[in-house]
Design a protein around this motif. Sequence first.
Motif, PDB file in Angstrom:
ATOM      1  N   ASP A  51      -1.277  46.726  10.666  1.00  0.00           N
ATOM      2  CA  ASP A  51      -0.011  46.031  10.903  1.00  0.00           C
ATOM      3  C   ASP A  51       0.909  46.748  11.883  1.00  0.00           C
ATOM      4  OD1 ASP A  51      -0.683  44.035   9.059  1.00  0.00           O
ATOM      5  OD2 ASP A  51       0.042  45.260   7.385  1.00  0.00           O
ATOM      6  N   ASP A  52       0.456  47.846  12.471  1.00  0.00           N
ATOM      7  CA  ASP A  52       1.373  48.607  13.345  1.00  0.00           C
ATOM      8  C   ASP A  52       1.297  48.173  14.804  1.00  0.00           C
ATOM      9  OD1 ASP A  52      -1.039  49.633  14.176  1.00  0.00           O
ATOM     10  OD2 ASP A  52      -0.561  51.734  13.727  1.00  0.00           O
ATOM     11  N   GLY A  53       0.445  47.175  15.113  1.00  0.00           N
ATOM     12  CA  GLY A  53       0.344  46.704  16.490  1.00  0.00           C
ATOM     13  C   GLY A  53      -0.418  47.640  17.399  1.00  0.00           C
ATOM     14  N   VAL A  54      -1.057  48.641  16.841  1.00  0.00           N
ATOM     15  CA  VAL A  54      -1.748  49.643  17.638  1.00  0.00           C
ATOM     16  C   VAL A  54      -3.217  49.761  17.251  1.00  0.00           C
ATOM     17  CG1 VAL A  54      -1.832  52.095  18.224  1.00  0.00           C
ATOM     18  CG2 VAL A  54       0.368  50.951  17.994  1.00  0.00           C
ATOM     19  N   HIS A  55      -3.515  49.591  15.963  1.00  0.00           N
ATOM     20  CA  HIS A  55      -4.880  49.841  15.500  1.00  0.00           C
ATOM     21  C   HIS A  55      -5.752  48.590  15.406  1.00  0.00           C
ATOM     22  CE1 HIS A  55      -2.956  53.639  14.280  1.00  0.00           C
ATOM     23  NE2 HIS A  55      -4.176  54.144  14.360  1.00  0.00           N
ATOM     24  N   TYR A  56      -5.152  47.416  15.403  1.00  0.00           N
ATOM     25  CA  TYR A  56      -5.945  46.196  15.326  1.00  0.00           C
ATOM     26  C   TYR A  56      -5.545  45.258  16.466  1.00  0.00           C
ATOM     27  CZ  TYR A  56      -7.039  41.405  14.115  1.00  0.00           C
ATOM     28  OH  TYR A  56      -7.463  40.108  14.168  1.00  0.00           O
ATOM     29  N   PHE A  57      -6.597  44.688  17.125  1.00  0.00           N
ATOM     30  CA  PHE A  57      -6.362  43.764  18.234  1.00  0.00           C
ATOM     31  C   PHE A  57      -7.344  42.607  18.128  1.00  0.00           C
ATOM     32  CE2 PHE A  57      -5.127  47.945  19.685  1.00  0.00           C
ATOM     33  CZ  PHE A  57      -3.888  47.726  20.255  1.00  0.00           C
ATOM     34  N   PHE A  58      -6.904  41.464  18.584  1.00  0.00           N
ATOM     35  CA  PHE A  58      -7.781  40.302  18.661  1.00  0.00           C
ATOM     36  C   PHE A  58      -7.747  39.759  20.082  1.00  0.00           C
ATOM     37  CE2 PHE A  58      -8.027  35.575  18.474  1.00  0.00           C
ATOM     38  CZ  PHE A  58      -9.389  35.487  18.285  1.00  0.00           C
ATOM     39  N   ALA A  59      -8.922  39.550  20.656  1.00  0.00           N
ATOM     40  CA  ALA A  59      -9.037  39.003  22.012  1.00  0.00           C
ATOM     41  C   ALA A  59      -9.732  37.646  21.919  1.00  0.00           C
ATOM     42  CB  ALA A  59      -9.841  39.945  22.896  1.00  0.00           C
ATOM     43  N   PRO A  60      -9.048  36.582  22.232  1.00  0.00           N
ATOM     44  CA  PRO A  60      -9.704  35.263  22.202  1.00  0.00           C
ATOM     45  C   PRO A  60     -10.889  35.198  23.139  1.00  0.00           C
ATOM     46  CG  PRO A  60      -7.316  35.021  22.247  1.00  0.00           C
ATOM     47  CD  PRO A  60      -7.612  36.481  22.492  1.00  0.00           C
ATOM     48  N   ASP A  61     -10.835  35.896  24.263  1.00  0.00           N
ATOM     49  CA  ASP A  61     -12.006  35.934  25.157  1.00  0.00           C
ATOM     50  C   ASP A  61     -12.127  37.334  25.743  1.00  0.00           C
ATOM     51  OD1 ASP A  61     -10.803  36.040  28.002  1.00  0.00           O
ATOM     52  OD2 ASP A  61      -9.738  34.339  27.075  1.00  0.00           O
ATOM     53  N   SER A  62     -13.296  37.610  26.286  1.00  0.00           N
ATOM     54  CA  SER A  62     -13.608  38.984  26.722  1.00  0.00           C
ATOM     55  C   SER A  62     -12.804  39.429  27.935  1.00  0.00           C
ATOM     56  CB  SER A  62     -15.102  39.103  27.027  1.00  0.00           C
ATOM     57  OG  SER A  62     -15.479  38.205  28.082  1.00  0.00           O
ATOM     58  N   GLY A  63     -12.200  38.496  28.648  1.00  0.00           N
ATOM     59  CA  GLY A  63     -11.407  38.873  29.807  1.00  0.00           C
ATOM     60  C   GLY A  63     -10.188  39.711  29.445  1.00  0.00           C
ATOM     61  N   GLN A  64      -9.836  39.735  28.170  1.00  0.00           N
ATOM     62  CA  GLN A  64      -8.663  40.494  27.734  1.00  0.00           C
ATOM     63  C   GLN A  64      -9.014  41.884  27.201  1.00  0.00           C
ATOM     64  OE1 GLN A  64      -7.828  37.237  25.193  1.00  0.00           O
ATOM     65  NE2 GLN A  64      -6.004  36.603  26.331  1.00  0.00           N
ATOM     66  N   LEU A  65     -10.287  42.219  27.205  1.00  0.00           N
ATOM     67  CA  LEU A  65     -10.699  43.512  26.657  1.00  0.00           C
ATOM     68  C   LEU A  65     -10.158  44.686  27.481  1.00  0.00           C
ATOM     69  CD1 LEU A  65     -14.412  42.823  25.633  1.00  0.00           C
ATOM     70  CD2 LEU A  65     -12.378  42.989  24.156  1.00  0.00           C
ATOM     71  N   GLN A  66     -10.075  44.503  28.796  1.00  0.00           N
ATOM     72  CA  GLN A  66      -9.614  45.591  29.668  1.00  0.00           C
ATOM     73  C   GLN A  66      -8.213  46.070  29.242  1.00  0.00           C
ATOM     74  OE1 GLN A  66     -11.531  46.477  32.465  1.00  0.00           O
ATOM     75  NE2 GLN A  66     -10.166  47.939  33.431  1.00  0.00           N
ATOM     76  N   GLN A  67      -7.324  45.103  29.018  1.00  0.00           N
ATOM     77  CA  GLN A  67      -5.955  45.480  28.663  1.00  0.00           C
ATOM     78  C   GLN A  67      -5.901  46.065  27.255  1.00  0.00           C
ATOM     79  OE1 GLN A  67      -3.063  42.471  29.403  1.00  0.00           O
ATOM     80  NE2 GLN A  67      -1.350  43.731  28.730  1.00  0.00           N
ATOM     81  N   ILE A  68      -6.688  45.532  26.359  1.00  0.00           N
ATOM     82  CA  ILE A  68      -6.686  46.057  24.990  1.00  0.00           C
ATOM     83  C   ILE A  68      -7.178  47.496  24.974  1.00  0.00           C
ATOM     84  CG2 ILE A  68      -7.773  45.866  22.729  1.00  0.00           C
ATOM     85  CD1 ILE A  68      -7.663  42.836  23.043  1.00  0.00           C
ATOM     86  N   PHE A  69      -8.263  47.774  25.679  1.00  0.00           N
ATOM     87  CA  PHE A  69      -8.748  49.161  25.738  1.00  0.00           C
ATOM     88  C   PHE A  69      -7.694  50.077  26.383  1.00  0.00           C
ATOM     89  CE2 PHE A  69     -13.039  47.775  24.634  1.00  0.00           C
ATOM     90  CZ  PHE A  69     -13.538  48.887  23.963  1.00  0.00           C
ATOM     91  N   GLY A  70      -6.959  49.524  27.366  1.00  0.00           N
ATOM     92  CA  GLY A  70      -5.895  50.322  27.980  1.00  0.00           C
ATOM     93  C   GLY A  70      -4.788  50.645  26.995  1.00  0.00           C
ATOM     94  N   THR A  71      -4.455  49.672  26.151  1.00  0.00           N
ATOM     95  CA  THR A  71      -3.407  49.893  25.152  1.00  0.00           C
ATOM     96  C   THR A  71      -3.856  50.923  24.114  1.00  0.00           C
ATOM     97  OG1 THR A  71      -2.588  47.650  25.446  1.00  0.00           O
ATOM     98  CG2 THR A  71      -1.957  48.792  23.429  1.00  0.00           C
ATOM     99  N   ILE A  72      -5.099  50.837  23.698  1.00  0.00           N
ATOM    100  CA  ILE A  72      -5.614  51.838  22.755  1.00  0.00           C
ATOM    101  C   ILE A  72      -5.642  53.212  23.411  1.00  0.00           C
ATOM    102  CG2 ILE A  72      -7.632  52.561  21.429  1.00  0.00           C
ATOM    103  CD1 ILE A  72      -8.279  49.590  21.004  1.00  0.00           C
ATOM    104  N   GLY A  73      -6.044  53.229  24.677  1.00  0.00           N
ATOM    105  CA  GLY A  73      -6.050  54.509  25.391  1.00  0.00           C
ATOM    106  C   GLY A  73      -4.667  55.129  25.424  1.00  0.00           C
ATOM    107  N   ALA A  74      -3.645  54.288  25.669  1.00  0.00           N
ATOM    108  CA  ALA A  74      -2.274  54.806  25.704  1.00  0.00           C
ATOM    109  C   ALA A  74      -1.863  55.346  24.343  1.00  0.00           C
ATOM    110  CB  ALA A  74      -1.315  53.707  26.148  1.00  0.00           C
ATOM    111  N   ALA A  75      -2.298  54.678  23.274  1.00  0.00           N
ATOM    112  CA  ALA A  75      -1.955  55.125  21.933  1.00  0.00           C
ATOM    113  C   ALA A  75      -2.613  56.459  21.612  1.00  0.00           C
ATOM    114  CB  ALA A  75      -2.358  54.074  20.912  1.00  0.00           C
ATOM    115  N   ILE A  76      -3.833  56.639  22.071  1.00  0.00           N
ATOM    116  CA  ILE A  76      -4.545  57.893  21.805  1.00  0.00           C
ATOM    117  C   ILE A  76      -4.003  59.025  22.668  1.00  0.00           C
ATOM    118  CG2 ILE A  76      -6.780  59.058  22.045  1.00  0.00           C
ATOM    119  CD1 ILE A  76      -8.100  56.414  21.211  1.00  0.00           C
ATOM    120  N   VAL A  77      -3.780  58.689  23.910  1.00  0.00           N
ATOM    121  CA  VAL A  77      -3.349  59.727  24.852  1.00  0.00           C
ATOM    122  C   VAL A  77      -1.955  60.238  24.513  1.00  0.00           C
ATOM    123  CG1 VAL A  77      -2.663  60.094  27.252  1.00  0.00           C
ATOM    124  CG2 VAL A  77      -4.836  58.965  26.725  1.00  0.00           C
ATOM    125  N   VAL A  78      -1.048  59.366  24.161  1.00  0.00           N
ATOM    126  CA  VAL A  78       0.368  59.667  23.940  1.00  0.00           C
ATOM    127  C   VAL A  78       0.960  60.244  25.226  1.00  0.00           C
ATOM    128  CG1 VAL A  78       2.107  60.847  22.582  1.00  0.00           C
ATOM    129  CG2 VAL A  78      -0.028  60.121  21.510  1.00  0.00           C
TER     130      VAL A  78
END
Length: 569
Positions: A229-256
């Motif tokens: 529920d924190d908006g950082v650990h769970y993501f849903f992509a209706p189609d695969s074209g959105q995976l790039q941005q989701i991985f980028g967001t996770i990367g930002a969360a990990i990198v800090v």
Amino acid sequence: MEARKLRRRAGTTVVALVAAMAVPFAGQAGAAADGTVIGDKSLGANDIQCGGTVPVTVTLNAETGLAGNPADIELVLDRSGSMQGQPIVDLKAAAKSFVDIIDQATDGSLNGVIANGSRVGMTSFATSASVDMGLTSDAAAVKSAIDSLSANGNTNHSDAFSTGQSQLAGSVPGNAKKMIIITDGETTVGGDASPAAAAVRAAGTEIFGIGLGATGFQNEIRDWTTDPDDGVHYFFAPDSGQLQQIFGTIGAAIVVPAATGVKVVDTVGAPFSISGVAVSKGGVSQSGNQLTWTLDELRTESVTLTFTATHLPAAGGGTLAVNPTVVYSDAQGHTVAFPNPTVKVHGCAAHIDVEPEHAVNELGTPGQTHTVTAKVTDDFGDPVSGVGVTFGVLTGPNTGAAGNGTTAATGLTGFTYPGTQGLAGLGTDTIRGCFTHANGTAVCDDVTKDWVDTTPPVVTCTPTNNPSGGTVPPANNEDGFYELSATDAVDPNPQIYVRDTASSAVFGSFPSGTKIKLVQAPGATPTQKPGTGDINWKITLKGDALVSAKDASGNESAPVRCNVPPPPK
């Protein structure tokens, strides 16, 4: 089914659209530690000339949380048959982009090396899971393994978790453990994956989950993650074209990021103006002598604000701080200090010294002059050439005498003026030398000159004519007629005195050119009476006469003897 899973499924399903993930997340619970920012400031020169320029560089050396606190990250990627076609193509691109994020975040350079102790590995799964690349610092090797993925088979989430965690379980004890799992469908083999996910979490691994495509299994993926529920650990992509941005967001969360919402306010000192302002990242605005540098975020990188500071001569020279006040702020509340280097500004005329400080001249010598020399120096005591200096006698017998000059390479220029002759030339002159500072003020130094008379007059006692103006008597001057004369180089009218050698009687004062008749009367009282004819005075003494002269300065000549003539034969 465990209580955690039941509780999460009881709520309304949340679809985390990619469009809402445009801004990276930082500082959330469970992510890497906060990054660091160190400030620096340097000058391109230690010494400049008056009115010269000095390059200035303000630097922020940033390090992401990941760079300072290494992590082992396991990519757990779905290669089941339903991922065939565009999904597997987009997944490969997004996963490789994520590896690049980690590569660059660990040392600030996208160079194929995952630095400072962090590592990335890859597990893929379909009917079963396999370790395609063990944890490594070789980013190229991980991306090559990603490129080798081929979609085929069923979906075994439980084995995916167990196999991925087997890699993290053997990682460096001090490294944070993170798992990113992506899948496009429900479990088809291997049974419920929730216990395996719970075991991963219990081992201290942080789980990020991505659901792709269908919505029916989203609650299951949410249940696997560390905090759905924190908006950082769970993501849903209706189609695969959105995976790039989701991985980028996770990367930002990990990198800090090292910092976000960065603002640096650099105030340049009044002795300088600013030009040529530039930044390597972000934007900068200028208001007078204040620069405001803003950056959305800092990662592992070194960024600079550069400009040229031009010295303003009116401010004067010396050892100056160019930009003594630099204030840093960011959303994380970092405290960043900056050094304060200084530049030595040479060649600004700052001081004047007129010499000699005090002098004495004998006015008695005709044609006397006085010379003073001014030396102009900078704040370091070094000579300054090309400076105009004005001289003037402010008070004293030569008031109004004036001159000017320009300093040579030695910083020197002089002024010579003649002394006033005669008694009017005696006294003390106050002489002032000045130059005009670049700020328009006068810088001056005063000295004094004493014009004195210490030379006594010259006196003579010469035989002269008789009262009728007749011929000067013979050498023995039996009649006792004398002319008293005195000359002085300063006083045009020295006074003459006649003293009796046989008593304390003194007669005078007499002006030069006075004619007297001396009479000796040993038994009489010395007297002075008016003479007759061409003779001014008749002086009767007990003995002979000692004649001396005194000038207005009180200088008295040595006496000359003027003998009273013997009685006539």
